[in-house]
Design a protein around this motif. Structure first.
Motif, PDB file in Angstrom:
ATOM      1  N   ILE A 398       0.858  -1.448   0.104  1.00 50.92           N
ATOM      2  CA  ILE A 398      -0.023  -0.046  -0.169  1.00 50.92           C
ATOM      3  C   ILE A 398       0.769   1.385  -0.078  1.00 50.92           C
ATOM      4  O   ILE A 398       0.916   1.740  -0.365  1.00 50.92           O
ATOM      5  N   VAL A 399       2.070   1.288   0.641  1.00 55.13           N
ATOM      6  CA  VAL A 399       2.704   2.575   0.109  1.00 55.13           C
ATOM      7  C   VAL A 399       3.484   2.575  -0.034  1.00 55.13           C
ATOM      8  O   VAL A 399       3.751   4.043  -1.144  1.00 55.13           O
ATOM      9  N   GLY A 404       5.405   6.179  -0.999  1.00 57.40           N
ATOM     10  CA  GLY A 404       5.847   6.372  -0.439  1.00 57.40           C
ATOM     11  C   GLY A 404       6.764   5.729   0.562  1.00 57.40           C
ATOM     12  O   GLY A 404       7.283   4.485  -0.422  1.00 57.40           O
ATOM     13  N   LYS A 405       7.337   5.570   2.047  1.00 53.60           N
ATOM     14  CA  LYS A 405       8.336   4.639   2.194  1.00 53.60           C
ATOM     15  C   LYS A 405       7.955   3.989   3.287  1.00 53.60           C
ATOM     16  O   LYS A 405       7.003   4.755   3.856  1.00 53.60           O
ATOM     17  N   ILE A 406       8.152   3.357   3.957  1.00 54.88           N
ATOM     18  CA  ILE A 406       8.228   2.245   5.307  1.00 54.88           C
ATOM     19  C   ILE A 406       8.771   1.450   5.475  1.00 54.88           C
ATOM     20  O   ILE A 406       9.879   1.191   4.949  1.00 54.88           O
ATOM     21  N   SER A 407       9.578   1.682   6.989  1.00 51.91           N
ATOM     22  CA  SER A 407      10.126   1.149   7.600  1.00 51.91           C
ATOM     23  C   SER A 407      10.434   0.346   9.357  1.00 51.91           C
ATOM     24  O   SER A 407       8.977   1.363  10.194  1.00 51.91           O
ATOM     25  N   LEU A 417       9.120   0.357  16.300  1.00 48.82           N
ATOM     26  CA  LEU A 417       8.497   1.361  15.802  1.00 48.82           C
ATOM     27  C   LEU A 417       8.447   0.810  14.117  1.00 48.82           C
ATOM     28  O   LEU A 417       9.541   1.004  13.442  1.00 48.82           O
ATOM     29  N   MET A 418       7.274   1.548  13.813  1.00 43.85           N
ATOM     30  CA  MET A 418       7.161   0.916  12.060  1.00 43.85           C
ATOM     31  C   MET A 418       6.730   2.972  11.495  1.00 43.85           C
ATOM     32  O   MET A 418       5.976   3.613  12.246  1.00 43.85           O
ATOM     33  N   THR A 419       7.512   3.154  10.701  1.00 44.33           N
ATOM     34  CA  THR A 419       7.414   4.907  10.742  1.00 44.33           C
ATOM     35  C   THR A 419       6.888   4.546   8.792  1.00 44.33           C
ATOM     36  O   THR A 419       7.752   3.458   8.403  1.00 44.33           O
ATOM     37  N   VAL A 420       6.095   5.474   8.403  1.00 48.61           N
ATOM     38  CA  VAL A 420       5.663   5.416   6.695  1.00 48.61           C
ATOM     39  C   VAL A 420       5.697   7.029   6.918  1.00 48.61           C
ATOM     40  O   VAL A 420       5.065   7.804   7.646  1.00 48.61           O
TER      41      VAL A 420
END
Length: 424
Positions: A398-399, A404-407, A417-420
């Motif tokens: 989806i990201v 976008g980016k997800i890490s 910690l999930m960061t979008v």
């Protein structure tokens, strides 16, 4: 994914080629420049040892074994000997000398008879600038110099290296030009050939994706039949643990099949998303409220910090699923009485969504694999959490579809910690 593989192939090849060419050109540059300096220093030493003139006959020490007695490079020493033994050396060398008295510092002599480009005044200026530097050898413009000191006098010998340096610069410019042209040609060939190289991977990937989609649809019918038969059987003989277990497993299989189909559709070349502007802050607040009661029943602390009036151009349904996946993951894998927090904020040119949760153990080496299909940090694959290892893969898809980016990150291996990051 295949396009990313193709870009990585081109990037890795070009990077390797640039490194190799840089080393080759660097070695050529250094060896050529070192050769010019060594040859010039040999001639300067000869002139300095003979009072600024060439001797009637140049004599060099024998070097039968090709080894420099001082421990240096024997090949370089032979090269210098060959230059010094050349009968044309005196006639093809342009040089000048300036001598000063050590006690008074007065000018003793100037010899510019072997060069036409420098007059006496310019020679004195060059010599004075060299003495101010307090260095024994080096370059002034295109002149290599050597400072030779005796008990009473200091002689500065200059050798014109303009012709050699010009040739050196031409070689380096040509090498760089050829290297750049070669890189461009290789890049063009890679762009053309990389498509053929990754074509088998693309075909296998398409077959895999098509198989997952088709198999998922084919599994839906027998699962529906099994579920209906279990309900009918329960109506005939009443509820028991075996029928309940069948219904639970059918539900699990149905959920996993639907997740696989969803993930396969998201990874299509052109996934069907309806990109519209919608109030992201309101969607996040609604999702948080939906999970507060669940967190309370599980004895977990869920908090949120949502910056108001943030809008996003994207697929609202997909973003809602992204939020659900991240919060589901945090709820499932957080420790007992754990802490879960969600943050949404507008940054410069982007929107940052982060979900934090405490957990019993989160090894750092597992972080790069969290978004792989079917990957779970629980190697025993215990089904108590109800996960299949597909949620974060769906979130990543989806990201990516929203550019976008997800890490994932952890600081103490007891939290996640999930960061979008999405473009605003």
């Amino acid at each position: 994914m295949i396009n990313n593989l193709r870009l990585k192939l081109i990037g890795a090849t070009m990077f390797s080629l640039i490194i190799v060419l840089s080393v080759v050109v660097g070695v050529i540059t250094y060896s050529t420049y070192r050769g010019i300096i060594d040859d010039a220093d040999a001639v300067l030493a000869l002139l300095a040892d003979n009072g600024g003139d060439f001797p009637d006959k140049v004599e060099t020490p024998p070097d039968d074994d090709g080894i420099d007695p001082s421990g240096g490079n024997g090949g370089a020493n032979n090269r210098q000997n060959a230059i010094l033994e050349s009968p044309e050396l005196e006639y093809e060398t342009r040089y000048f000398t300036v001598t000063f008295n050590n006690r008074s510092g007065n000018l003793v002599s100037i010899n510019t008879g072997k060069i036409a480009a420098v007059d006496s005044s310019a020679a004195v200026e060059y010599a004075e600038s060299v003495l101010e530097k307090r260095s024994t050898k080096g370059f002034v413009d295109d002149y290599r110099y050597l400072v030779h000191e005796s008990e009473t006098e200091t002689t500065v010998v200059f050798l014109d290296c303009a012709r050699n340096l010009s040739t050196f610069r031409t070689v380096i410019t040509a090498s760089l030009g050829i290297s750049v042209a070669g890189l461009v040609m290789v890049l063009v060939l890679l762009i053309f050939l990389s498509g053929r190289i990754v074509k088998p991977f693309w075909e296998n990937y398409e077959k895999q994706r098509r198989f997952i989609t088709d198999a998922g649809h084919d599994l839906k019918t027998p699962l529906t039949v099994i579920g209906a038969d279990a309900e009918v059987l329960e109506m005939d003989i009443g509820e028991n643990e075996w029928i309940t277990d069948i219904r639970n497993q059918v539900t699990r299989l149905t959920d996993m099949t639907n997740s696989l189909i969803t993930l396969s559709r998201m990874e299509e070349p052109e996934p069907q998303y309806q990109m519209i502007d919608f109030p992201l802050s309101d969607i996040v607040e609604e999702t948080l409220e939906e999970y507060r009661s669940l967190a309370k029943t599980q004895g977990k602390n869920l908090s949120g910090s949502v910056q108001p009036m943030i809008s996003l151009c994207g697929d609202e349904k997909a973003i809602r699923r992204l939020l659900a996946v991240l919060l589901d993951n945090a709820m499932k894998y957080s420790d007992e009485n754990g802490t879960i927090s969600l943050t949404l904020e507008q940054q410069r040119g982007s929107i940052r969504l982060s979900v934090f949760n405490t957990c019993p153990y989160m090894p750092k080496d597992s972080l790069p694999h969290l978004f792989d299909r079917f990957y779970r940090t629980d190697e025993s694959r215990n089904s108590q959490t109800g996960g299949y290892g597909l949620g974060l893969s769906i979130a990543a898809a989806i990201v990516t579809a929203h550019k976008g980016k997800i890490s994932a990150s952890t600081t103490d291996e007891k939290s996640l910690l999930m960061t979008v990051t999405l473009p605003s």
